[in-house]
Write a protein that holds these residues in place. Structure first.
Motif, PDB file in Angstrom:
ATOM      1  N   ILE A 166     -27.833 -52.548 -47.036  1.00 16.78           N
ATOM      2  CA  ILE A 166     -27.427 -51.437 -45.930  1.00 16.78           C
ATOM      3  C   ILE A 166     -28.473 -52.165 -44.818  1.00 16.78           C
ATOM      4  CG2 ILE A 166     -28.292 -48.939 -44.776  1.00 16.78           C
ATOM      5  CD1 ILE A 166     -28.880 -48.127 -47.863  1.00 16.78           C
ATOM      6  N   PRO A 167     -27.190 -52.807 -43.587  1.00 14.66           N
ATOM      7  CA  PRO A 167     -27.380 -53.532 -42.534  1.00 14.66           C
ATOM      8  C   PRO A 167     -27.762 -52.166 -41.804  1.00 14.66           C
ATOM      9  CG  PRO A 167     -25.886 -53.845 -42.632  1.00 14.66           C
ATOM     10  CD  PRO A 167     -25.885 -53.067 -43.660  1.00 14.66           C
ATOM     11  N   ILE A 168     -29.122 -52.414 -40.833  1.00 16.18           N
ATOM     12  CA  ILE A 168     -30.036 -52.135 -39.782  1.00 16.18           C
ATOM     13  C   ILE A 168     -29.711 -52.801 -38.689  1.00 16.18           C
ATOM     14  CG2 ILE A 168     -32.109 -50.725 -39.069  1.00 16.18           C
ATOM     15  CD1 ILE A 168     -32.654 -50.184 -41.257  1.00 16.18           C
ATOM     16  N   GLU A 180     -25.257 -60.789 -44.247  1.00 19.13           N
ATOM     17  CA  GLU A 180     -24.119 -61.754 -44.862  1.00 19.13           C
ATOM     18  C   GLU A 180     -24.700 -62.256 -45.835  1.00 19.13           C
ATOM     19  OE1 GLU A 180     -20.962 -61.404 -45.265  1.00 19.13           O
ATOM     20  OE2 GLU A 180     -20.587 -59.609 -43.864  1.00 19.13           O
ATOM     21  N   ILE A 181     -26.319 -62.888 -45.356  1.00 20.36           N
ATOM     22  CA  ILE A 181     -26.579 -63.765 -46.697  1.00 20.36           C
ATOM     23  C   ILE A 181     -27.225 -62.765 -47.143  1.00 20.36           C
ATOM     24  CG2 ILE A 181     -29.037 -65.518 -46.662  1.00 20.36           C
ATOM     25  CD1 ILE A 181     -28.381 -66.155 -44.060  1.00 20.36           C
ATOM     26  N   ALA A 182     -27.620 -62.045 -47.036  1.00 16.66           N
ATOM     27  CA  ALA A 182     -28.264 -61.097 -48.133  1.00 16.66           C
ATOM     28  C   ALA A 182     -26.977 -60.764 -49.488  1.00 16.66           C
ATOM     29  CB  ALA A 182     -28.731 -60.165 -47.245  1.00 16.66           C
ATOM     30  N   LYS A 183     -26.134 -60.391 -48.866  1.00 22.47           N
ATOM     31  CA  LYS A 183     -25.264 -60.214 -49.884  1.00 22.47           C
ATOM     32  C   LYS A 183     -24.563 -61.507 -50.484  1.00 22.47           C
ATOM     33  CE  LYS A 183     -22.499 -57.088 -46.908  1.00 22.47           C
ATOM     34  NZ  LYS A 183     -21.609 -56.505 -46.068  1.00 22.47           N
ATOM     35  N   ASN A 184     -24.667 -62.224 -50.184  1.00 18.11           N
ATOM     36  CA  ASN A 184     -24.638 -63.843 -51.078  1.00 18.11           C
ATOM     37  C   ASN A 184     -26.327 -64.345 -51.910  1.00 18.11           C
ATOM     38  OD1 ASN A 184     -22.781 -65.983 -51.711  1.00 18.11           O
ATOM     39  ND2 ASN A 184     -24.589 -67.272 -50.267  1.00 18.11           N
ATOM     40  N   GLY A 200     -34.310 -62.660 -55.097  1.00 19.12           N
ATOM     41  CA  GLY A 200     -33.476 -63.704 -54.313  1.00 19.12           C
ATOM     42  C   GLY A 200     -33.461 -64.174 -53.087  1.00 19.12           C
ATOM     43  N   PHE A 201     -33.050 -63.444 -52.145  1.00 15.86           N
ATOM     44  CA  PHE A 201     -32.943 -63.711 -50.497  1.00 15.86           C
ATOM     45  C   PHE A 201     -34.851 -63.498 -49.470  1.00 15.86           C
ATOM     46  CE2 PHE A 201     -32.803 -61.402 -46.530  1.00 15.86           C
ATOM     47  CZ  PHE A 201     -31.483 -61.840 -46.208  1.00 15.86           C
ATOM     48  N   ASN A 202     -34.270 -64.811 -49.676  1.00 15.84           N
ATOM     49  CA  ASN A 202     -35.576 -64.942 -48.903  1.00 15.84           C
ATOM     50  C   ASN A 202     -35.534 -65.193 -47.812  1.00 15.84           C
ATOM     51  OD1 ASN A 202     -38.035 -66.281 -49.292  1.00 15.84           O
ATOM     52  ND2 ASN A 202     -37.372 -67.974 -50.131  1.00 15.84           N
ATOM     53  N   THR A 203     -36.644 -64.486 -46.546  1.00 16.25           N
ATOM     54  CA  THR A 203     -36.480 -64.706 -44.937  1.00 16.25           C
ATOM     55  C   THR A 203     -37.373 -64.067 -44.875  1.00 16.25           C
ATOM     56  OG1 THR A 203     -34.864 -63.305 -43.309  1.00 16.25           O
ATOM     57  CG2 THR A 203     -35.464 -62.091 -44.965  1.00 16.25           C
ATOM     58  N   ASP A 204     -37.358 -64.771 -43.273  1.00 15.40           N
ATOM     59  CA  ASP A 204     -39.000 -63.619 -42.343  1.00 15.40           C
ATOM     60  C   ASP A 204     -37.928 -62.432 -41.567  1.00 15.40           C
ATOM     61  OD1 ASP A 204     -40.836 -63.042 -40.648  1.00 15.40           O
ATOM     62  OD2 ASP A 204     -40.818 -65.679 -40.474  1.00 15.40           O
ATOM     63  N   PRO A 205     -38.174 -61.781 -42.041  1.00 17.83           N
ATOM     64  CA  PRO A 205     -37.511 -60.895 -40.615  1.00 17.83           C
ATOM     65  C   PRO A 205     -38.441 -60.196 -39.337  1.00 17.83           C
ATOM     66  CG  PRO A 205     -39.081 -59.057 -42.635  1.00 17.83           C
ATOM     67  CD  PRO A 205     -39.304 -60.953 -42.976  1.00 17.83           C
TER      68      PRO A 205
END
Length: 367
Positions: free
Chosen positions: A80-82, A68-72, A37-42
């Motif tokens: 796990i943030p990097i 924070e967005i990923a948690k939401n 459900g997490f939509n991003t371009d890393p």
């Protein structure tokens, strides 16, 4: 949607256990979105969903600036943030139990650089491609996914309706694209789903040509191929118009492509081979002696991406099933003269019936 994401993960995990995959890594952003459900371009940063079938655990490695967005947005609890200063492979190696025999990944998506970085995990493991299973799951759309796809279609059709009112003799292709993409945002799109294509006159003979400074002239073909993203799902529609007045040859070509488009759609039925839809559309063009001017497949799947499975071509013998969403987009492209393409989105619903999501008029319009 949370339940739907969970069901997708459960299905994939069950498959991985059946294939004795100890850990699977998903890094391709559209696939990550499909399961989390997490939509991003890393961009160049490390983004990975790790599935550990030995402990039934999910680990979601995300760039720190997206944490924070990923948690939401994500259904995954262990995030796990990097940071940009950290080596992502060190973090992964500290987190994952490296005692494994089979490592699953999307082989087309993983670079040699990533493989080398994961050497401590996969050095003694057999590599297993999980992309075919992901394709199987993504290919069959749920009713909720079709709702999202329909929303994207509704927006792009509003754009088409209002956009063609802005066509003027002397306007360049790029100027018109600017008008269309403004309307996309105005009508609620998250973004274009691909690079908007506007080709005029003889350039309409280039199926994937590059819009530029060519100006619109009376008697031109005007091919518009565009789509938008909304809620993570794509739309894709093509219509071809004539500016000012149409010649008899232009009308003839247009009507052949229209008949081809309708023949392809009318052929669609659950239980038939996918190739039959291409052949039905292609036969119309070939019987009209324009077969030499139609070389590409007649359609492609779409959903989270604008091009995904299934591929609707003349040798695809896979069986059409309920849940498939794909395009039918025949065309005639005559070098140095111009071309016509008409593209619709078609869905096979749970009753096996055909639904056409696009509704923008297909009869020839002179604008």
């Amino acid at each position: 949607m949370k339940k739907e994401y969970e069901q997708r993960l459960d299905e994939l995990t069950t498959y991985l256990k059946k294939e004795k995959v100890d850990i699977a890594m998903i890094t391709y952003p559209p696939n990550v979105f499909y399961y989390t459900g997490f939509n991003t371009d890393p961009h160049e940063r490390f983004l990975a969903l790790m599935i550990d079938t030995r402990s039934d655990q999910y680990f979601f490695f995300v760039p720190e600036l997206d944490a924070e967005i990923a948690k939401n947005d994500s259904i995954i609890e262990t995030i796990i943030p990097i940071s940009d200063a950290q080596d992502p492979f060190d973090i992964v190696n500290q987190t994952i139990n490296t005692n494994l025999a089979v490592f699953g990944m999307e082989k087309k998506a993983v670079s040699v650089f990533r493989l080398e970085g994961l050497e401590n995990i996969i050095s003694n493991a057999t590599l297993f491609d999980i992309q075919p299973q992901i394709n199987v799951q993504r290919m069959k759309k749920s009713e909720k996914e079709i709702e999202f796809a329909q929303d994207a279609v509704d927006i792009i059709e509003r754009v088409m309706k209002e956009g063609i009112k802005k066509v003027e003799i002397g306007m360049t292709e790029l100027e018109f694209i600017a008008e269309l993409e403004y309307l996309m945002r105005k009508f609620g799109a998250d973004s274009p789903s691909f690079t908007t294509l506007v080709l005029s006159g003889e350039k309409a003979a280039l199926p994937h040509g590059s819009p530029g400074e060519r100006t619109f002239q009376k008697g031109d073909f005007l091919l518009i191929d565009m789509g938008v993203m909304k809620n993570g799902y794509c739309s894709d529609i093509t219509r071809t118009f004539i500016i000012g007045e149409a010649s008899e040859k232009q009308r003839e070509i247009y009507n052949i492509v229209l008949a081809s488009n309708e023949a392809g759609i009318n052929a669609i039925k659950a239980g038939k081979q996918m190739k039959e839809f291409d052949i039905a559309a292609r036969n119309v063009i070939q019987e009209a002696d324009y077969g030499d001017f139609f070389h590409n497949r007649v359609g492609h799947g779409l959903g989270v991406e604008v091009h995904e499975e299934p591929s609707v071509h003349m040798t695809n013998e896979s069986i059409a099933e309920s849940g498939l969403l794909f395009t039918i987009e025949p065309g005639i492209y005559i070098p140095g003269y111009g071309g016509v393409r008409i593209e619709d989105e078609v869905y096979i619903n749970k009753e096996g019936q055909t639904e056409v999501l696009t509704s923008f008029p297909k009869q020839l319009q002179i604008i």
